[in-house]
Design a protein around this motif. Structure first.
Motif, PDB file in Angstrom:
ATOM      1  N   ALA A 171      40.184  39.392  28.137  1.00 27.51           N
ATOM      2  CA  ALA A 171      40.789  38.954  29.404  1.00 27.51           C
ATOM      3  C   ALA A 171      40.744  37.424  29.509  1.00 27.51           C
ATOM      4  CB  ALA A 171      40.058  39.591  30.579  1.00 27.51           C
ATOM      5  N   SER A 185      42.767  43.342  36.079  1.00 23.96           N
ATOM      6  CA  SER A 185      43.103  43.132  34.667  1.00 23.96           C
ATOM      7  C   SER A 185      44.071  41.964  34.529  1.00 23.96           C
ATOM      8  CB  SER A 185      43.712  44.406  34.064  1.00 23.96           C
ATOM      9  OG  SER A 185      44.930  44.705  34.702  1.00 23.96           O
ATOM     10  N   GLY A 221      46.839  43.251  31.021  1.00 23.10           N
ATOM     11  CA  GLY A 221      46.402  44.569  30.530  1.00 23.10           C
ATOM     12  C   GLY A 221      44.949  44.648  30.106  1.00 23.10           C
ATOM     13  N   HIS A 222      44.211  43.542  30.144  1.00 25.42           N
ATOM     14  CA  HIS A 222      42.806  43.559  29.726  1.00 25.42           C
ATOM     15  C   HIS A 222      41.900  43.560  30.955  1.00 25.42           C
ATOM     16  CE1 HIS A 222      43.975  42.821  25.566  1.00 25.42           C
ATOM     17  NE2 HIS A 222      44.831  41.919  26.042  1.00 25.42           N
ATOM     18  N   ASP A 223      41.103  44.621  31.074  1.00 27.08           N
ATOM     19  CA  ASP A 223      40.203  44.747  32.216  1.00 27.08           C
ATOM     20  C   ASP A 223      39.141  43.635  32.157  1.00 27.08           C
ATOM     21  OD1 ASP A 223      39.214  47.218  34.236  1.00 27.08           O
ATOM     22  OD2 ASP A 223      37.655  45.809  33.604  1.00 27.08           O
ATOM     23  N   ILE A 224      38.952  42.943  33.274  1.00 27.23           N
ATOM     24  CA  ILE A 224      38.055  41.774  33.260  1.00 27.23           C
ATOM     25  C   ILE A 224      36.582  42.164  33.102  1.00 27.23           C
ATOM     26  CG2 ILE A 224      39.614  40.311  34.594  1.00 27.23           C
ATOM     27  CD1 ILE A 224      37.690  40.765  37.006  1.00 27.23           C
ATOM     28  N   LYS A 271      35.576  45.361  31.540  1.00 29.50           N
ATOM     29  CA  LYS A 271      35.383  46.128  30.303  1.00 29.50           C
ATOM     30  C   LYS A 271      35.746  45.321  29.061  1.00 29.50           C
ATOM     31  CE  LYS A 271      36.276  50.459  32.679  1.00 29.50           C
ATOM     32  NZ  LYS A 271      37.377  51.268  33.179  1.00 29.50           N
ATOM     33  N   GLN A 272      36.721  44.421  29.177  1.00 29.98           N
ATOM     34  CA  GLN A 272      37.130  43.599  28.016  1.00 29.98           C
ATOM     35  C   GLN A 272      37.117  42.119  28.429  1.00 29.98           C
ATOM     36  OE1 GLN A 272      40.754  46.007  28.417  1.00 29.98           O
ATOM     37  NE2 GLN A 272      40.846  45.938  26.204  1.00 29.98           N
ATOM     38  N   GLN A 291      38.694  46.753  40.679  1.00 30.66           N
ATOM     39  CA  GLN A 291      38.985  46.410  39.288  1.00 30.66           C
ATOM     40  C   GLN A 291      40.148  45.422  39.215  1.00 30.66           C
ATOM     41  OE1 GLN A 291      39.629  50.551  38.144  1.00 30.66           O
ATOM     42  NE2 GLN A 291      41.729  49.991  37.593  1.00 30.66           N
TER      43      GLN A 291
END
Lengths: 278, 246
Positions: free
Chosen positions: A72, A59, A62-65, A67-68, A57
């Motif tokens: 991201a 990010s 703080g933004h998961d590449i 999931k978000q 995983q």
């Protein structure tokens, strides 16, 4: 700002990334140094959404590449290795399209375009077709485009590859200025001097694995401060020394020709991987 | 869907089209002009269909064909941007939805199609062909362009090289151009062949475009088939965008 855990990538059965872990702090200039095919571009492509990861995983701010992905992507600007400008459009049109894609209102697009063209010294070429620009100017335009939407992180994939030394140094100065203005920079390179000059920290990557991460000074310091290269029957041999005096005293007894020089990142890379960066 | 991002994708294609406009129009002129000279003008009144000269029969067929080929041509532009200029990566790295990207490219493809139709109608006018170009005529063209621009975007995402794209054009578009009611009435084909060509969207487009151009009432089924096919191809294109990532 950038957090990566256990990142893996397979192309069919080929392992391009074998489990990458890294953390890049806000405002840091982080260089990713390794030979061609080591996994540098694959890492950047995954972090910027161009390539799917196989495991792990990551990010951005703080933004998961995974999931978000859209959130991201808003955090970053990308200057890829290949020139990817619209050569049939003008400098201004290329920037305008980019600003629209990132949802920037017209007034902001105009203001940022004017500012960034000044920043990369391309203001007078705003109405020129991109195909009329030299390689160095195109690279500067790509940097301006990547900064247009004011990203928190700038990814530079081999930003000076193929450029002559004078233009390379102008790009370096620009990159330093961008960092000074508060942008976190993740840079891949196989130019030793580029990583040494620019980076706060360097990660050595080889065959999809990070083999060391530290400041350039600390990485080089593992080898000593001075080196002597000698060409003998078994090819080039390099010896390392803590001080210039120590190196000179050793060299004084030698009959073969030698070169005395400062230790560089390639020495550290060679010691860790058994191969040269280039 | 982000409308501004969709417009940005569309605007980029239109700006490039504008830069190449003279070349593009010249390219759009050659084929229909040759078809009209070779098949229409030279035949004169020797062949007639339903009281119309072959030239009058041919022009709506060419309109249907061009709305297909030119809208499908967006696939070539996407592939050049993807494999040679790497500009597609600019969209992949941007925070835009697949819907915004596909819509922008489909609209650009449809615009190319409409431009080609205007060229054909102008050439037809030069040959003295004036037909009925009412709203249903244009609706059929728009739907046909939507079908093939959507198909083009989807296939452009799935192919792995520019050569693959050429193969698809040769095997999908070229046969359809000749068999989809462009040059002859499909009713004259043997029953089995007629049934097969009715599976092609272009056959329905040609029927609707020709009927409206001749001032007849077009078959409603043709519009429904085109709309349904277009929606399916558009949906497939939305999903195909993800396949373009490594």
């Amino acid at each position: 700002m950038i957090s990566v855990r256990g990142l893996k990538k397979y192309y069919a059965k080929t392992e391009a990334l074998a489990g990458i872990d890294l953390e890049v702090a806000a405002g840091e200039l982080f260089a990713y140094l390794g030979p061609n095919g080591a996994g540098k571009t694959t890492t950047i492509r995954i972090l910027t959404g161009l390539t799917r990861l196989s495991a792990g995983q990551a990010s951005l701010n703080g933004h998961d590449i995974e999931k978000q992905p859209l959130a991201a992507k808003r955090q970053c600007g990308l200057v890829p290795q290949q020139i990817n400008l619209d050569s049939e459009l003008t400098v201004g049109e290329n920037l305008d399209i980019h600003g629209r894609i990132f949802g920037m209102p017209q007034a902001l697009r105009r203001q940022r375009t004017a500012r960034l063209l000044d920043y990369v010294e391309l203001a007078e070429r705003r109405d020129s077709l991109v195909k009329q620009l030299s390689g160095g100017l195109k690279r500067r335009l790509m940097i301006a485009r990547a900064l247009l939407h004011n990203p928190r992180i700038l990814f530079l994939d081999e930003p000076t590859v193929g450029l002559d030394p004078g233009i390379r140094r102008r790009i370096w100065a620009l990159v330093k200025r961008i960092q000074k203005d508060g942008t976190t920079i993740f840079l891949t390179t196989h130019y030793i001097e580029e990583a040494e000059f620019l980076a706060d920290r360097v990660a050595f990557i080889d065959r999809g694995r990070i083999v060391a991460v530290d400041s350039p000074a600390a990485l080089m310091g593992r080898m000593g401060s001075w080196a002597i290269d000698q060409v003998g029957d078994q090819g080039m041999q390099t010896s390392y020394f803590k001080s210039r005096e120590e190196a000179r005293s050793m060299a004084a007894g030698q009959e073969t020709e030698f070169t005395l020089r400062r230790v560089n990142l390639e020495d550290a890379f060679l010691a860790l991987t058994g191969k040269r960066v280039k | 869907m982000n409308i501004q991002a969709c417009y940005a994708v569309f605007l980029r294609e239109i700006l490039i089209l504008k830069r190449r406009l003279k070349r593009q129009i010249a390219g759009m002129t050659v084929s229909p002009l040759l078809y009209m000279i070779a098949f229409g003008y030279a035949m004169g009144d020797a062949v007639r269909f339903d009281g119309h000269t072959y030239l009058e029969f041919l022009v709506p067929g060419l309109v249907a064909m061009a709305s297909m080929t030119q809208s499908f041509g967006i696939a070539t532009d996407i592939n050049v941007a993807r494999f040679y200029w790497f500009i597609f990566e600019e969209f992949q790295a941007a925070p835009i939805s697949n819907a915004a990207y596909v819509s922008g490219e489909v609209l650009a493809g449809m615009t190319r199609g409409l431009l080609a139709i205007c060229v054909i109608l102008a050439i037809g006018l030069g040959f003295g062909v004036v037909l009925d170009y009412g709203p249903l005529f244009w609706l059929a063209i728009l739907l046909n362009s939507f079908v093939f621009a959507s198909l083009a975007v989807g296939l452009a995402m799935l192919v792995k090289s520019h050569a693959d794209q050429s193969l698809l054009t040769n095997f999908v578009i070229t046969p359809m151009a000749f068999l989809g009611g462009t040059f002859f009435p499909v009713q004259r084909l043997p029953e089995w062949a007629g049934t097969l060509v009715k599976l092609l969207p272009l056959t329905h487009a040609s029927a609707a475009i020709r009927a409206t151009a001749f001032g007849h009432s077009p078959p409603a089924m043709a519009y429904l088939v085109l709309l349904a096919t277009g929606v399916v191809f558009f949906w497939l294109a939305l999903h195909a965008v993800n396949q373009a990532r490594d």
